[in-house]
Design a protein around this motif. Structure first.
Motif, PDB file in Angstrom:
ATOM      1  N   MET A   1       0.855  -1.160   0.000  1.00 42.67           N
ATOM      2  CA  MET A   1       0.000   0.000   0.000  1.00 42.67           C
ATOM      3  C   MET A   1       0.904   1.227   0.000  1.00 42.67           C
ATOM      4  SD  MET A   1      -3.049   1.145   2.572  1.00 42.67           S
ATOM      5  CE  MET A   1      -2.095   1.801   3.901  1.00 42.67           C
ATOM      6  N   ILE A   2       0.435   2.278  -0.640  1.00 44.08           N
ATOM      7  CA  ILE A   2       1.186   3.524  -0.699  1.00 44.08           C
ATOM      8  C   ILE A   2       0.320   4.642  -0.139  1.00 44.08           C
ATOM      9  CG2 ILE A   2       2.250   5.209  -2.243  1.00 44.08           C
ATOM     10  CD1 ILE A   2       2.820   2.848  -4.125  1.00 44.08           C
ATOM     11  N   SER A   3       0.918   5.459   0.738  1.00 39.03           N
ATOM     12  CA  SER A   3       0.214   6.631   1.249  1.00 39.03           C
ATOM     13  C   SER A   3       1.061   7.867   0.974  1.00 39.03           C
ATOM     14  CB  SER A   3      -0.081   6.492   2.743  1.00 39.03           C
ATOM     15  OG  SER A   3       1.110   6.425   3.502  1.00 39.03           O
ATOM     16  N   CYS A   4       0.390   8.963   0.677  1.00 31.90           N
ATOM     17  CA  CYS A   4       1.054  10.237   0.421  1.00 31.90           C
ATOM     18  C   CYS A   4       0.455  11.282   1.345  1.00 31.90           C
ATOM     19  CB  CYS A   4       0.855  10.649  -1.029  1.00 31.90           C
ATOM     20  SG  CYS A   4       1.525   9.483  -2.209  1.00 31.90           S
ATOM     21  N   ALA A   5       1.268  12.286   1.673  1.00 28.45           N
ATOM     22  CA  ALA A   5       0.800  13.264   2.656  1.00 28.45           C
ATOM     23  C   ALA A   5       1.128  14.689   2.240  1.00 28.45           C
ATOM     24  CB  ALA A   5       1.413  12.959   4.012  1.00 28.45           C
ATOM     25  N   LYS A   6       0.456  15.615   2.882  1.00 25.89           N
ATOM     26  CA  LYS A   6       0.679  17.028   2.625  1.00 25.89           C
ATOM     27  C   LYS A   6       2.031  17.513   3.142  1.00 25.89           C
ATOM     28  CE  LYS A   6      -3.988  18.698   2.089  1.00 25.89           C
ATOM     29  NZ  LYS A   6      -4.976  19.687   2.504  1.00 25.89           N
ATOM     30  N   ASP A   7       2.779  16.657   3.866  1.00 22.24           N
ATOM     31  CA  ASP A   7       4.133  17.037   4.297  1.00 22.24           C
ATOM     32  C   ASP A   7       5.181  16.663   3.254  1.00 22.24           C
ATOM     33  OD1 ASP A   7       4.415  14.293   4.546  1.00 22.24           O
ATOM     34  OD2 ASP A   7       5.006  14.334   6.653  1.00 22.24           O
ATOM     35  N   GLY A   8       4.737  16.206   2.067  1.00 20.66           N
ATOM     36  CA  GLY A   8       5.651  15.866   0.993  1.00 20.66           C
ATOM     37  C   GLY A   8       6.234  14.469   1.098  1.00 20.66           C
ATOM     38  N   ILE A  10       6.011  10.174   0.950  1.00 21.39           N
ATOM     39  CA  ILE A  10       5.366   9.015   0.345  1.00 21.39           C
ATOM     40  C   ILE A  10       5.800   7.814   1.172  1.00 21.39           C
ATOM     41  CG2 ILE A  10       5.233   7.556  -1.699  1.00 21.39           C
ATOM     42  CD1 ILE A  10       6.149  10.153  -3.254  1.00 21.39           C
ATOM     43  N   ARG A  11       4.851   7.051   1.676  1.00 20.39           N
ATOM     44  CA  ARG A  11       5.187   5.888   2.498  1.00 20.39           C
ATOM     45  C   ARG A  11       4.698   4.620   1.817  1.00 20.39           C
ATOM     46  NH1 ARG A  11       4.629  10.066   6.013  1.00 20.39           N
ATOM     47  NH2 ARG A  11       6.246  10.215   7.611  1.00 20.39           N
ATOM     48  N   ILE A  12       5.580   3.629   1.781  1.00 23.11           N
ATOM     49  CA  ILE A  12       5.259   2.336   1.185  1.00 23.11           C
ATOM     50  C   ILE A  12       5.141   1.339   2.324  1.00 23.11           C
ATOM     51  CG2 ILE A  12       6.027   0.554  -0.423  1.00 23.11           C
ATOM     52  CD1 ILE A  12       7.653   2.891  -1.794  1.00 23.11           C
ATOM     53  N   TRP A  13       3.977   0.714   2.418  1.00 28.53           N
ATOM     54  CA  TRP A  13       3.645  -0.168   3.537  1.00 28.53           C
ATOM     55  C   TRP A  13       3.593  -1.626   3.092  1.00 28.53           C
ATOM     56  CZ3 TRP A  13       3.113   2.218   8.224  1.00 28.53           C
ATOM     57  CH2 TRP A  13       2.923   3.598   8.204  1.00 28.53           C
ATOM     58  N   ASN A  14       3.966  -2.523   3.971  1.00 26.29           N
ATOM     59  CA  ASN A  14       3.839  -3.962   3.751  1.00 26.29           C
ATOM     60  C   ASN A  14       2.563  -4.404   4.466  1.00 26.29           C
ATOM     61  OD1 ASN A  14       3.925  -6.805   4.168  1.00 26.29           O
ATOM     62  ND2 ASN A  14       6.141  -6.766   3.838  1.00 26.29           N
ATOM     63  N   LEU A  15       1.579  -4.833   3.708  1.00 23.17           N
ATOM     64  CA  LEU A  15       0.304  -5.217   4.315  1.00 23.17           C
ATOM     65  C   LEU A  15       0.386  -6.564   5.025  1.00 23.17           C
ATOM     66  CD1 LEU A  15      -2.256  -4.002   1.645  1.00 23.17           C
ATOM     67  CD2 LEU A  15      -1.534  -2.877   3.750  1.00 23.17           C
ATOM     68  N   ASP A  16       1.340  -7.413   4.638  1.00 23.46           N
ATOM     69  CA  ASP A  16       1.480  -8.716   5.296  1.00 23.46           C
ATOM     70  C   ASP A  16       1.886  -8.571   6.758  1.00 23.46           C
ATOM     71  OD1 ASP A  16       0.763 -10.129   3.012  1.00 23.46           O
ATOM     72  OD2 ASP A  16       2.845 -10.224   2.306  1.00 23.46           O
ATOM     73  N   ASN A  17       2.898  -7.714   7.016  1.00 20.99           N
ATOM     74  CA  ASN A  17       3.340  -7.552   8.410  1.00 20.99           C
ATOM     75  C   ASN A  17       2.904  -6.217   9.009  1.00 20.99           C
ATOM     76  OD1 ASN A  17       5.114  -5.569   7.511  1.00 20.99           O
ATOM     77  ND2 ASN A  17       6.893  -6.909   7.543  1.00 20.99           N
ATOM     78  N   GLN A  18       2.145  -5.429   8.227  1.00 19.39           N
ATOM     79  CA  GLN A  18       1.614  -4.131   8.657  1.00 19.39           C
ATOM     80  C   GLN A  18       2.711  -3.158   9.049  1.00 19.39           C
ATOM     81  OE1 GLN A  18      -1.375  -4.934  11.644  1.00 19.39           O
ATOM     82  NE2 GLN A  18      -2.700  -5.949  10.166  1.00 19.39           N
ATOM     83  N   GLY A  19       3.896  -3.301   8.423  1.00 23.20           N
ATOM     84  CA  GLY A  19       5.016  -2.421   8.737  1.00 23.20           C
ATOM     85  C   GLY A  19       5.343  -1.469   7.604  1.00 23.20           C
ATOM     86  N   LEU A  20       6.032  -0.406   7.969  1.00 26.40           N
ATOM     87  CA  LEU A  20       6.498   0.579   7.003  1.00 26.40           C
ATOM     88  C   LEU A  20       7.758   0.044   6.336  1.00 26.40           C
ATOM     89  CD1 LEU A  20       6.327   3.456   5.801  1.00 26.40           C
ATOM     90  CD2 LEU A  20       7.704   4.222   7.741  1.00 26.40           C
ATOM     91  N   GLU A  21       7.753  -0.035   5.003  1.00 22.52           N
ATOM     92  CA  GLU A  21       8.913  -0.533   4.275  1.00 22.52           C
ATOM     93  C   GLU A  21       9.868   0.581   3.888  1.00 22.52           C
ATOM     94  OE1 GLU A  21       8.057  -2.931   0.872  1.00 22.52           O
ATOM     95  OE2 GLU A  21       7.285  -4.569   2.095  1.00 22.52           O
ATOM     96  N   ARG A  22       9.313   1.729   3.510  1.00 25.48           N
ATOM     97  CA  ARG A  22      10.163   2.794   2.985  1.00 25.48           C
ATOM     98  C   ARG A  22       9.424   4.117   2.997  1.00 25.48           C
ATOM     99  NH1 ARG A  22      12.451   2.809  -3.118  1.00 25.48           N
ATOM    100  NH2 ARG A  22      13.745   4.628  -2.906  1.00 25.48           N
TER     101      ARG A  22
END
Length: 88
Positions: A1-8, A10-22
């Motif tokens: 999953m990818i999330s983007c924010a107004k702080d500039g 971009i976060r890439i998430w691992n849905l299997d372990n629910q952790g932030l990858e990058r």
């Protein structure tokens, strides 16, 4: 999953372990006002189009997700940006 924010960011998430990858930051110490308002993932999952305000002097940026590098950037002349979309 990818999330983007107004702080500039971009976060890439691992849905299997629910952790932030990058995290990729489009803001920098010299440009702390970057805002991402929308994004769209390419069908291949390799490219991400992001749009917003003050993104390195551009309105829309195309990113390579593996490297985090900017592949292409469109001018800030897009003053009324509302939606990013990648079409085949």
């Amino acid at each position: 999953m990818i999330s983007c924010a107004k702080d500039g960011s971009i976060r890439i998430w691992n849905l299997d372990n629910q952790g932030l990858e990058r995290t990729i930051f489009l803001s920098s110490p010299f440009n702390q006002e970057a805002e991402i308002l929308d994004s769209d993932l390419s069908p291949s999952g390799k490219l991400l189009a992001v749009g917003g305000r003050r993104l390195h002097k551009h309105g829309v940026i195309l990113l390579d997700l593996e490297s985090g590098e900017i592949v292409r950037a469109l001018s800030e002349a897009i003053s009324n940006f509302q939606r990013a979309a990648i079409t085949a």
